[in-house]
Design an enzyme around this catalytic site. Structure first.
Site, PDB file in Angstrom:
ATOM      1  N   HIS A 123     -24.213 -24.096  -3.200  1.00  0.00           N
ATOM      2  CA  HIS A 123     -25.936 -23.625  -3.947  1.00  0.00           C
ATOM      3  C   HIS A 123     -25.964 -22.018  -3.985  1.00  0.00           C
ATOM      4  O   HIS A 123     -27.188 -21.409  -4.552  1.00  0.00           O
ATOM      5  CB  HIS A 123     -27.922 -24.578  -4.370  1.00  0.00           C
ATOM      6  CG  HIS A 123     -27.226 -25.230  -4.859  1.00  0.00           C
ATOM      7  ND1 HIS A 123     -27.914 -26.175  -4.769  1.00  0.00           N
ATOM      8  CD2 HIS A 123     -26.228 -26.006  -5.385  1.00  0.00           C
ATOM      9  CE1 HIS A 123     -27.490 -27.939  -5.458  1.00  0.00           C
ATOM     10  NE2 HIS A 123     -26.292 -27.564  -5.586  1.00  0.00           N
ATOM     11  N   THR A 191     -32.212 -34.541   2.323  1.00  0.00           N
ATOM     12  CA  THR A 191     -32.427 -34.197   1.138  1.00  0.00           C
ATOM     13  C   THR A 191     -32.841 -34.933   0.283  1.00  0.00           C
ATOM     14  O   THR A 191     -32.499 -36.147   0.308  1.00  0.00           O
ATOM     15  CB  THR A 191     -30.795 -34.011   0.154  1.00  0.00           C
ATOM     16  OG1 THR A 191     -31.025 -34.047  -0.717  1.00  0.00           O
ATOM     17  CG2 THR A 191     -30.329 -35.357   0.543  1.00  0.00           C
ATOM     18  N   SER A 192     -33.504 -34.607  -1.248  1.00  0.00           N
ATOM     19  CA  SER A 192     -34.622 -36.178  -1.809  1.00  0.00           C
ATOM     20  C   SER A 192     -33.337 -36.410  -2.997  1.00  0.00           C
ATOM     21  O   SER A 192     -33.312 -37.770  -3.810  1.00  0.00           O
ATOM     22  CB  SER A 192     -35.158 -35.316  -2.431  1.00  0.00           C
ATOM     23  OG  SER A 192     -34.856 -34.102  -3.427  1.00  0.00           O
TER      24      SER A 192
HETATM   25  C1  BV8 Z   1     -24.962 -28.492 -13.566  1.00  0.00           C
HETATM   26  C2  BV8 Z   1     -30.589 -23.085  -5.139  1.00  0.00           C
HETATM   27  C3  BV8 Z   1     -23.618 -27.948 -14.960  1.00  0.00           C
HETATM   28  C4  BV8 Z   1     -32.421 -22.487  -6.103  1.00  0.00           C
HETATM   29  C5  BV8 Z   1     -31.041 -25.068  -6.442  1.00  0.00           C
HETATM   30  C6  BV8 Z   1     -31.181 -31.020 -18.053  1.00  0.00           C
HETATM   31  C7  BV8 Z   1     -30.645 -29.440 -17.893  1.00  0.00           C
HETATM   32  C8  BV8 Z   1     -29.696 -28.501 -17.112  1.00  0.00           C
HETATM   33  C9  BV8 Z   1     -29.571 -29.446 -16.458  1.00  0.00           C
HETATM   34  C10 BV8 Z   1     -29.551 -30.507 -16.167  1.00  0.00           C
HETATM   35  C11 BV8 Z   1     -30.380 -31.339 -17.192  1.00  0.00           C
HETATM   36  N1  BV8 Z   1     -30.986 -32.676 -16.193  1.00  0.00           N
HETATM   37  C12 BV8 Z   1     -30.200 -32.361 -15.088  1.00  0.00           C
HETATM   38  C13 BV8 Z   1     -28.983 -31.147 -14.416  1.00  0.00           C
HETATM   39  C14 BV8 Z   1     -28.638 -31.402 -13.768  1.00  0.00           C
HETATM   40  C15 BV8 Z   1     -28.990 -30.067 -12.529  1.00  0.00           C
HETATM   41  C16 BV8 Z   1     -29.944 -31.529 -11.669  1.00  0.00           C
HETATM   42  O1  BV8 Z   1     -29.202 -32.361 -11.282  1.00  0.00           O
HETATM   43  N2  BV8 Z   1     -32.010 -31.913 -11.998  1.00  0.00           N
HETATM   44  C17 BV8 Z   1     -32.224 -32.198 -11.892  1.00  0.00           C
HETATM   45  C18 BV8 Z   1     -33.826 -31.573 -11.758  1.00  0.00           C
HETATM   46  C19 BV8 Z   1     -32.496 -33.650 -12.468  1.00  0.00           C
HETATM   47  N3  BV8 Z   1     -28.518 -29.531 -12.179  1.00  0.00           N
HETATM   48  C20 BV8 Z   1     -27.778 -28.263 -12.036  1.00  0.00           C
HETATM   49  O2  BV8 Z   1     -28.140 -27.984 -13.153  1.00  0.00           O
HETATM   50  C21 BV8 Z   1     -27.141 -28.061 -11.291  1.00  0.00           C
HETATM   51  N4  BV8 Z   1     -26.016 -26.828 -12.376  1.00  0.00           N
HETATM   52  O3  BV8 Z   1     -25.418 -28.918 -13.116  1.00  0.00           O
HETATM   53  O4  BV8 Z   1     -24.497 -27.225 -13.824  1.00  0.00           O
HETATM   54  C22 BV8 Z   1     -23.450 -27.181 -16.093  1.00  0.00           C
HETATM   55  C23 BV8 Z   1     -21.861 -27.611 -15.894  1.00  0.00           C
HETATM   56  C24 BV8 Z   1     -20.641 -26.502 -16.593  1.00  0.00           C
HETATM   57  C25 BV8 Z   1     -21.996 -25.030 -17.278  1.00  0.00           C
HETATM   58  C26 BV8 Z   1     -23.241 -25.356 -17.255  1.00  0.00           C
HETATM   59  C27 BV8 Z   1     -24.100 -26.438 -16.554  1.00  0.00           C
HETATM   60  C28 BV8 Z   1     -26.910 -26.652 -10.738  1.00  0.00           C
HETATM   61  C29 BV8 Z   1     -28.327 -27.530  -9.394  1.00  0.00           C
HETATM   62  C30 BV8 Z   1     -28.475 -26.411  -8.366  1.00  0.00           C
HETATM   63  C31 BV8 Z   1     -30.158 -26.118  -8.590  1.00  0.00           C
HETATM   64  N5  BV8 Z   1     -30.237 -24.988  -6.774  1.00  0.00           N
HETATM   65  N6  BV8 Z   1     -31.106 -24.785  -5.053  1.00  0.00           N
HETATM   66  C32 BV8 Z   1     -32.166 -22.109  -4.475  1.00  0.00           C
HETATM   67  O5  BV8 Z   1     -32.887 -22.938  -3.568  1.00  0.00           O
HETATM   68  O6  BV8 Z   1     -33.725 -21.151  -5.361  1.00  0.00           O
HETATM   69  S1  BV8 Z   1     -31.138 -27.050  -6.369  1.00  0.00           S
HETATM   70  C33 BV8 Z   1     -32.588 -26.890  -4.918  1.00  0.00           C
HETATM   71  O7  BV8 Z   1     -33.311 -28.620  -4.675  1.00  0.00           O
HETATM   72  C34 BV8 Z   1     -31.727 -27.507  -3.241  1.00  0.00           C
HETATM   73  O8  BV8 Z   1     -30.596 -26.571  -3.288  1.00  0.00           O
HETATM   74  C35 BV8 Z   1     -30.719 -29.364  -3.863  1.00  0.00           C
HETATM   75  O9  BV8 Z   1     -30.209 -28.995  -4.233  1.00  0.00           O
HETATM   76  C36 BV8 Z   1     -31.813 -29.402  -4.471  1.00  0.00           C
HETATM   77  C37 BV8 Z   1     -33.446 -30.621  -3.883  1.00  0.00           C
HETATM   78  O10 BV8 Z   1     -33.600 -30.312  -2.666  1.00  0.00           O
HETATM   79  P1  BV8 Z   1     -33.294 -30.941  -1.502  1.00  0.00           P
HETATM   80  O11 BV8 Z   1     -32.805 -29.953  -0.596  1.00  0.00           O
HETATM   81  O12 BV8 Z   1     -33.021 -32.116  -1.093  1.00  0.00           O
HETATM   82  O13 BV8 Z   1     -35.060 -30.544  -0.684  1.00  0.00           O
HETATM   83  P2  BV8 Z   1     -36.024 -31.827  -1.821  1.00  0.00           P
HETATM   84  O14 BV8 Z   1     -37.471 -30.656  -0.762  1.00  0.00           O
HETATM   85  O15 BV8 Z   1     -36.042 -31.904  -2.988  1.00  0.00           O
HETATM   86  O16 BV8 Z   1     -35.991 -32.478  -0.606  1.00  0.00           O
HETATM   87  C38 BV8 Z   1     -35.901 -32.014   1.500  1.00  0.00           C
HETATM   88  C39 BV8 Z   1     -35.798 -33.389   1.926  1.00  0.00           C
HETATM   89  O17 BV8 Z   1     -35.580 -33.731   2.805  1.00  0.00           O
HETATM   90  C40 BV8 Z   1     -36.665 -34.880   1.964  1.00  0.00           C
HETATM   91  O18 BV8 Z   1     -35.907 -36.033   1.067  1.00  0.00           O
HETATM   92  C41 BV8 Z   1     -37.387 -35.120   2.646  1.00  0.00           C
HETATM   93  O19 BV8 Z   1     -38.225 -36.566   2.884  1.00  0.00           O
HETATM   94  C42 BV8 Z   1     -36.264 -34.765   4.190  1.00  0.00           C
HETATM   95  N7  BV8 Z   1     -37.552 -33.929   4.781  1.00  0.00           N
HETATM   96  C43 BV8 Z   1     -38.382 -33.152   4.713  1.00  0.00           C
HETATM   97  N8  BV8 Z   1     -38.840 -33.171   6.168  1.00  0.00           N
HETATM   98  C44 BV8 Z   1     -38.013 -33.741   7.346  1.00  0.00           C
HETATM   99  C45 BV8 Z   1     -36.735 -34.597   6.116  1.00  0.00           C
HETATM  100  N9  BV8 Z   1     -35.508 -35.276   6.553  1.00  0.00           N
HETATM  101  C46 BV8 Z   1     -35.857 -35.167   7.926  1.00  0.00           C
HETATM  102  N10 BV8 Z   1     -36.182 -34.184   8.814  1.00  0.00           N
HETATM  103  C47 BV8 Z   1     -37.427 -33.452   8.271  1.00  0.00           C
HETATM  104  N11 BV8 Z   1     -37.706 -33.055   9.320  1.00  0.00           N
END
Ligand code: BV8
Ligand code: ZN
Length: 247
Positions: A123, A191-192
């Site tokens: 990303h 990662t979630s």
């Molecule tokens: C794409 C950069 C297609 C930003 C990020 C409707 C409209 C448009 C798109 C979509 C849609 N529906 C679905 C999509 C696809 C969309 C998507 O998946 N949406 C989700 C919300 C459903 N995906 C996209 O849009 C991607 N692109 O699909 O393109 C396309 C193809 C051709 C042409 C055009 C388009 C792009 C997605 C990238 C977004 N950018 N990051 C920034 O950082 O500023 S996403 C961001 O959130 C992260 O990078 C990561 O990927 C994502 C999830 O975050 P996590 O890393 O998992 O963190 P989170 O807080 O969620 O979880 C933390 C975890 O750690 C938890 O489980 C917790 O329990 C655990 N934890 C906490 N502490 C600890 C721990 N574990 C161990 N030890 C600890 N101490």
């Protein structure tokens, strides 16, 4: 849920027998470095969710707000250091050498700062900017003002980061799938598992015969599909898995 000690024992045996290994990391691996995750209780910034700010629409309608968020994150991350979990990833790269890859969703650069070399930043990277006019990409660790401009064409810069609704870099995706389809082991850390396409990677590797491990402090949507899911902090569990595996 397998008991933790037994799970660690099995994982260590698998790593000993493996010839290559992939780590898939998310925000949770940087949590113990003091960087808020996206969806934890500390995950909100002001009253916004990441999905509302990390998008082309948000940037075109309010670039000042989006840059305020990214500048806030840059300054927060600047003072943070890799934690024990990042260091264990370096130990694993030392063991597997060129048969090791980290595929990270994080943009904080802490894997490289810890000393890992083979890192796929799915990303992007918060220290890089991209010109919205001429496309110039630069690493720029200085403190940026609001609405920073390109030094070449004076165009408006944006973070060189993949936002929601934007396509990932084809070449990085190809590299990621190449290792996922051939690796013996995937360790999914912090990662979630709800953002695509990264959310599909564990399943892709498993379908190709990899042994998939998850380390997380809580259950995630992929906990039921992996081979072993260990509940615990990345900074505590990873060192247990790596210790005496390098001897
Ligand atoms: C794409 C950069 C297609 C930003 C990020 C409707 C409209 C448009 C798109 C979509 C849609 N529906 C679905 C999509 C696809 C969309 C998507 O998946 N949406 C989700 C919300 C459903 N995906 C996209 O849009 C991607 N692109 O699909 O393109 C396309 C193809 C051709 C042409 C055009 C388009 C792009 C997605 C990238 C977004 N950018 N990051 C920034 O950082 O500023 S996403 C961001 O959130 C992260 O990078 C990561 O990927 C994502 C999830 O975050 P996590 O890393 O998992 O963190 P989170 O807080 O969620 O979880 C933390 C975890 O750690 C938890 O489980 C917790 O329990 C655990 N934890 C906490 N502490 C600890 C721990 N574990 C161990 N030890 C600890 N101490
Ligand atoms: Zn430019």
């Amino acid at each position: 849920m397998m008991d933790k000690r037994n799970a660690i024992k099995i994982i260590k045996e698998k790593i000993k027998a493996a010839s290559n290994l992939v780590i898939l990391s998310g925000a949770g691996i940087s949590a113990e470095s003091g960087i808020p995750t996206f969806r934890g209780e500390d995950g909100l910034w002001k009253k916004y969710r990441a999905e509302e700010l990390a998008s082309p629409k948000a940037f075109s309608s309010n670039p000042e707000l989006v840059w305020e968020w990214y500048n806030w994150r840059r300054e927060l991350i600047r003072s943070k250091k890799p934690n024990q979990a990042h260091i264990s990833c370096v130990d694993l790269e030392k063991k597997f050498k060129d048969k090791f890859t980290i595929i990270t969703q994080n943009v904080d650069g802490l894997h490289q700062q810890a000393g890992n070399n083979n890192v796929i930043e799915l990303h992007g990277n918060i220290w890089k900017t991209r010109c919205t006019n001429c496309g110039d990409i630069k690493e720029n660790k200085s403190t940026l003002g609001n609405l920073p401009k390109c030094s070449i064409c004076n165009g408006l810069l944006r973070p060189h980061i993949v936002w929601f609704g934007e396509a990932l870099d084809e070449e990085l995706l190809y590299k990621a799938y190449k290792v996922l389809l051939s690796t013996d082991i995937v360790i999914v850390v912090g990662t979630s598992g709800i953002v695509y396409p990264a959310a599909q990677f564990a399943g892709t590797a498993k379908d190709s015969g990899a042994f998939v491990i998850e380390i997380d402090i809580k259950e995630t949507p992929q906990s039921s599909l992996v081979d072993v899911s260990v509940r615990g902090k990345a900074g505590e569990i990873l060192p247990l898995i790596v210790e005496s595996n390098n001897k």
